[in-house]
Every structure is written in C-alpha cells, then in structure tokens.
Design a protein around this motif. Sequence first.
Motif, PDB file in Angstrom:
ATOM      1  N   ARG A 225      13.093 -22.718  68.887  1.00 22.70           N
ATOM      2  CA  ARG A 225      13.223 -22.173  67.503  1.00 22.70           C
ATOM      3  C   ARG A 225      13.816 -23.444  66.522  1.00 22.70           C
ATOM      4  NH1 ARG A 225      14.879 -16.979  69.524  1.00 22.70           N
ATOM      5  NH2 ARG A 225      17.330 -17.722  69.314  1.00 22.70           N
ATOM      6  N   ALA A 226      14.536 -24.313  67.260  1.00 23.59           N
ATOM      7  CA  ALA A 226      15.170 -25.239  66.563  1.00 23.59           C
ATOM      8  C   ALA A 226      14.153 -26.565  66.464  1.00 23.59           C
ATOM      9  CB  ALA A 226      16.326 -25.939  67.389  1.00 23.59           C
ATOM     10  N   ALA A 227      13.339 -26.575  67.374  1.00 27.12           N
ATOM     11  CA  ALA A 227      12.274 -27.936  67.482  1.00 27.12           C
ATOM     12  C   ALA A 227      11.294 -27.506  68.593  1.00 27.12           C
ATOM     13  CB  ALA A 227      12.963 -29.077  67.688  1.00 27.12           C
ATOM     14  N   PRO A 228      10.093 -27.755  68.357  1.00 25.34           N
ATOM     15  CA  PRO A 228       9.003 -27.406  69.313  1.00 25.34           C
ATOM     16  C   PRO A 228       9.132 -28.429  70.437  1.00 25.34           C
ATOM     17  CG  PRO A 228       8.089 -28.447  67.441  1.00 25.34           C
ATOM     18  CD  PRO A 228       9.524 -28.299  66.922  1.00 25.34           C
ATOM     19  N   ALA A 229       8.548 -28.154  71.615  1.00 22.27           N
ATOM     20  CA  ALA A 229       8.655 -29.163  72.802  1.00 22.27           C
ATOM     21  C   ALA A 229       7.148 -29.560  73.008  1.00 22.27           C
ATOM     22  CB  ALA A 229       8.965 -28.490  73.976  1.00 22.27           C
ATOM     23  N   ASP A 230       7.026 -30.659  73.370  1.00 19.09           N
ATOM     24  CA  ASP A 230       5.720 -31.418  73.870  1.00 19.09           C
ATOM     25  C   ASP A 230       5.249 -30.888  75.164  1.00 19.09           C
ATOM     26  OD1 ASP A 230       5.428 -32.879  71.346  1.00 19.09           O
ATOM     27  OD2 ASP A 230       6.755 -34.159  72.131  1.00 19.09           O
ATOM     28  N   LEU A 231       6.208 -30.670  76.094  1.00 22.19           N
ATOM     29  CA  LEU A 231       6.047 -30.190  77.572  1.00 22.19           C
ATOM     30  C   LEU A 231       6.910 -29.272  77.764  1.00 22.19           C
ATOM     31  CD1 LEU A 231       4.417 -32.053  80.323  1.00 22.19           C
ATOM     32  CD2 LEU A 231       6.430 -31.121  80.667  1.00 22.19           C
ATOM     33  N   ILE A 232       6.997 -28.327  78.839  1.00 20.79           N
ATOM     34  CA  ILE A 232       7.923 -27.664  79.269  1.00 20.79           C
ATOM     35  C   ILE A 232       7.914 -27.607  80.696  1.00 20.79           C
ATOM     36  CG2 ILE A 232       8.896 -25.265  79.541  1.00 20.79           C
ATOM     37  CD1 ILE A 232       7.905 -24.766  76.592  1.00 20.79           C
ATOM     38  N   ILE A 233       9.105 -27.714  81.131  1.00 19.49           N
ATOM     39  CA  ILE A 233       9.197 -27.750  82.775  1.00 19.49           C
ATOM     40  C   ILE A 233       9.858 -26.400  83.017  1.00 19.49           C
ATOM     41  CG2 ILE A 233      10.231 -28.988  84.909  1.00 19.49           C
ATOM     42  CD1 ILE A 233       9.688 -31.633  83.421  1.00 19.49           C
ATOM     43  N   LEU A 234       9.465 -25.581  83.680  1.00 14.62           N
ATOM     44  CA  LEU A 234      10.062 -24.190  83.859  1.00 14.62           C
ATOM     45  C   LEU A 234      10.182 -23.603  85.411  1.00 14.62           C
ATOM     46  CD1 LEU A 234      10.459 -21.541  82.200  1.00 14.62           C
ATOM     47  CD2 LEU A 234       8.031 -20.965  82.489  1.00 14.62           C
ATOM     48  N   ASP A 235      11.339 -23.373  85.552  1.00 10.50           N
ATOM     49  CA  ASP A 235      11.630 -22.588  86.907  1.00 10.50           C
ATOM     50  C   ASP A 235      11.128 -21.332  86.778  1.00 10.50           C
ATOM     51  OD1 ASP A 235      12.788 -22.845  89.383  1.00 10.50           O
ATOM     52  OD2 ASP A 235      14.816 -22.239  88.412  1.00 10.50           O
ATOM     53  N   ILE A 236      11.018 -20.923  88.260  1.00 13.08           N
ATOM     54  CA  ILE A 236      10.686 -19.413  88.273  1.00 13.08           C
ATOM     55  C   ILE A 236      11.885 -18.643  88.427  1.00 13.08           C
ATOM     56  CG2 ILE A 236       9.500 -18.019  89.673  1.00 13.08           C
ATOM     57  CD1 ILE A 236       7.505 -19.498  87.943  1.00 13.08           C
ATOM     58  N   MET A 237      12.670 -19.068  89.440  1.00 13.62           N
ATOM     59  CA  MET A 237      14.064 -18.201  89.721  1.00 13.62           C
ATOM     60  C   MET A 237      14.968 -18.362  88.767  1.00 13.62           C
ATOM     61  SD  MET A 237      12.469 -16.631  92.099  1.00 13.62           S
ATOM     62  CE  MET A 237      13.629 -15.847  93.130  1.00 13.62           C
ATOM     63  N   LEU A 238      14.660 -17.555  87.755  1.00 13.10           N
ATOM     64  CA  LEU A 238      15.915 -17.987  86.653  1.00 13.10           C
ATOM     65  C   LEU A 238      16.527 -16.500  86.363  1.00 13.10           C
ATOM     66  CD1 LEU A 238      13.785 -19.693  83.760  1.00 13.10           C
ATOM     67  CD2 LEU A 238      15.634 -20.685  84.980  1.00 13.10           C
ATOM     68  N   PRO A 239      17.810 -16.536  85.829  1.00 10.42           N
ATOM     69  CA  PRO A 239      18.645 -15.341  85.627  1.00 10.42           C
ATOM     70  C   PRO A 239      17.690 -14.562  84.332  1.00 10.42           C
ATOM     71  CG  PRO A 239      19.888 -17.261  84.961  1.00 10.42           C
ATOM     72  CD  PRO A 239      18.851 -17.869  85.481  1.00 10.42           C
ATOM     73  N   GLY A 240      17.856 -13.290  84.371  1.00 10.45           N
ATOM     74  CA  GLY A 240      17.284 -12.588  83.471  1.00 10.45           C
ATOM     75  C   GLY A 240      15.691 -12.688  83.522  1.00 10.45           C
ATOM     76  N   GLU A 241      15.015 -12.999  82.586  1.00 11.96           N
ATOM     77  CA  GLU A 241      13.621 -13.060  82.368  1.00 11.96           C
ATOM     78  C   GLU A 241      13.080 -14.212  83.310  1.00 11.96           C
ATOM     79  OE1 GLU A 241       9.878 -12.946  79.291  1.00 11.96           O
ATOM     80  OE2 GLU A 241      11.907 -13.469  78.438  1.00 11.96           O
ATOM     81  N   ASP A 242      12.377 -13.942  84.268  1.00  7.83           N
ATOM     82  CA  ASP A 242      11.903 -15.043  85.072  1.00  7.83           C
ATOM     83  C   ASP A 242      10.930 -15.978  84.627  1.00  7.83           C
ATOM     84  OD1 ASP A 242       9.229 -13.751  85.697  1.00  7.83           O
ATOM     85  OD2 ASP A 242      10.013 -12.434  87.143  1.00  7.83           O
ATOM     86  N   GLY A 243      10.597 -16.954  85.462  1.00  6.23           N
ATOM     87  CA  GLY A 243       9.697 -17.877  84.936  1.00  6.23           C
ATOM     88  C   GLY A 243       8.439 -17.555  84.747  1.00  6.23           C
ATOM     89  N   PHE A 244       7.860 -16.475  85.542  1.00  6.65           N
ATOM     90  CA  PHE A 244       6.425 -16.076  85.528  1.00  6.65           C
ATOM     91  C   PHE A 244       6.381 -15.322  84.278  1.00  6.65           C
ATOM     92  CE2 PHE A 244       6.116 -16.244  90.304  1.00  6.65           C
ATOM     93  CZ  PHE A 244       5.151 -17.465  90.329  1.00  6.65           C
ATOM     94  N   SER A 245       7.312 -14.743  83.670  1.00  8.88           N
ATOM     95  CA  SER A 245       7.204 -13.722  82.794  1.00  8.88           C
ATOM     96  C   SER A 245       7.134 -14.841  81.309  1.00  8.88           C
ATOM     97  CB  SER A 245       8.634 -12.635  82.520  1.00  8.88           C
ATOM     98  OG  SER A 245       8.493 -12.001  81.227  1.00  8.88           O
ATOM     99  N   LEU A 246       8.107 -15.561  81.411  1.00  4.86           N
ATOM    100  CA  LEU A 246       8.266 -16.586  80.316  1.00  4.86           C
ATOM    101  C   LEU A 246       7.132 -17.500  80.275  1.00  4.86           C
ATOM    102  CD1 LEU A 246      12.005 -18.156  81.182  1.00  4.86           C
ATOM    103  CD2 LEU A 246      11.372 -16.552  79.394  1.00  4.86           C
TER     104      LEU A 246
END
Length: 234
Positions: free
Chosen positions: A43-64
């Motif tokens: 929301r603060a600023a867009p990203a040019d690329l996202i590195i995303l872990d799968i095993m996250l607290p709350g909403e997991d990486g696949f869902s994200l």
Amino acid sequence: MKNNILIVEDDAALAGLLAQVLRDNGLDVRIAADGREMDAHLRAAPADLIILDIMLPGEDGFSLCRRLRAETTVPIIILSALGEETDRIVGLEIGADDYVTKPFSPREVLARVRSLMRRTSYGVVPGSSGPLRFDGWRVDPVRRQVHGPDHARVSMTTAEFDLLLGFCRNPGRILSREELLSLTHAGLAGPVARSVDVHVSRLRQKIEDNPKDPKYVLTVRLGGYLFTPAVSAT
C-alpha cells in the motif's frame, strides 16, 4: 532508479542475510514478516519483484501468491523448505515465476532476481522489438503487453508472456521443452519438462477458446509443442 524488492519471510536472520546481499548489489529491499506486513508495504509503494516464503504465520505463502496474482503481474519468487516436485508444481500453477528450495545460496537467489528483472524491463527482450499479431491477438515485446481480439489487455505473468513471445517468434516449428526453456527462461524451478508443461497449461487458459482442445498451442507427442497460427509483424 533502483529496483524495489519485497522479501516476505518470517525468519528474521535469513531475511536479513538475503536482503544484505541484494542491497550490496544495488537493489532496494524491504522486509515483511507476514501477509499483513506485506500488504502494508505494498500500500505504501509497489514492488518490482516479491520474494515470498511459503511457511508464514497466518496466511501462508501459497494463499498470498494466489491473492497477489489475482491483482498484479509482479514477478514472484517462492522460497520454501517444501522441495517435493508436487510443491514446486503447485507454486508454478498458482502463478509464481520461480521456486527456490531451502537451504539456498543468497547468490543463487540474486541471479534469479536479476534474470527476472531483465525480462520485465522494457526493451531487453531479444529479437524483433515490434508488435506481433496472430488471429486478432497483439503481443508487444517492448511494453510486454498482450491484447486479445476484442482489444482488451490480457494479464500474464512474466513466464507466460515470455512463453507466448517465444512461440510467436517460432510459428509452425516444433519446439522441445528444452528449447522453450532456453527461449524463455521459464520454469527455472525444475524439472524442466514439468515446469514448461505447467506454463503452457496456464497460457492456454488465457489464449485458447477451449484450453482442453487447443488450436494455437498443440502438443506434439515425444516432440514438444507447436504454435500453429500465422504470425505477422506490425
């Protein structure tokens, strides 16, 4: 301007190490520990690329990843300790551009980031830079945009666009999975054959009237794939 990379990883030490390597190589990096922090950063600023872990607290990486892909074409690299082929394929099927298994070398991730950033930068795609057309479709290599016969823009991931562009530059020619990988760098998360098949399946969903009975991208048994329509440069 520096490329803006967002790392979504709850392991602070790992995220910090990876961020430092990326920063040392001229990239701007932000870190989020979970989906809520990721959303706040975006929301603060867009990203040019996202590195995303799968095993996250709350909403997991696949869902994200699914949620991100429904909203944006930003390149996504998944990080995961889940190294089974089925896990990698799921990551690609939901729209990730690459999948890196832990443990990994930060230098390897840097190389994959650079590869994706080169492919998404205007004017860096090899070959003719003019728009290509087939059967009412328009593919613009410079703006990296695809428009359908109704002139509406069709959203595609980096890998899907590269794959379509590779087909458009080789109409009427049987391309092996290895050749498609070389042309597009798609599906770096091996194995090669299965990764390319996943991206072809996703591409068919977007350009074929009936993806189960395709007319544009045909499977050639023991050969690879054949792009059937005539392609013209405009």
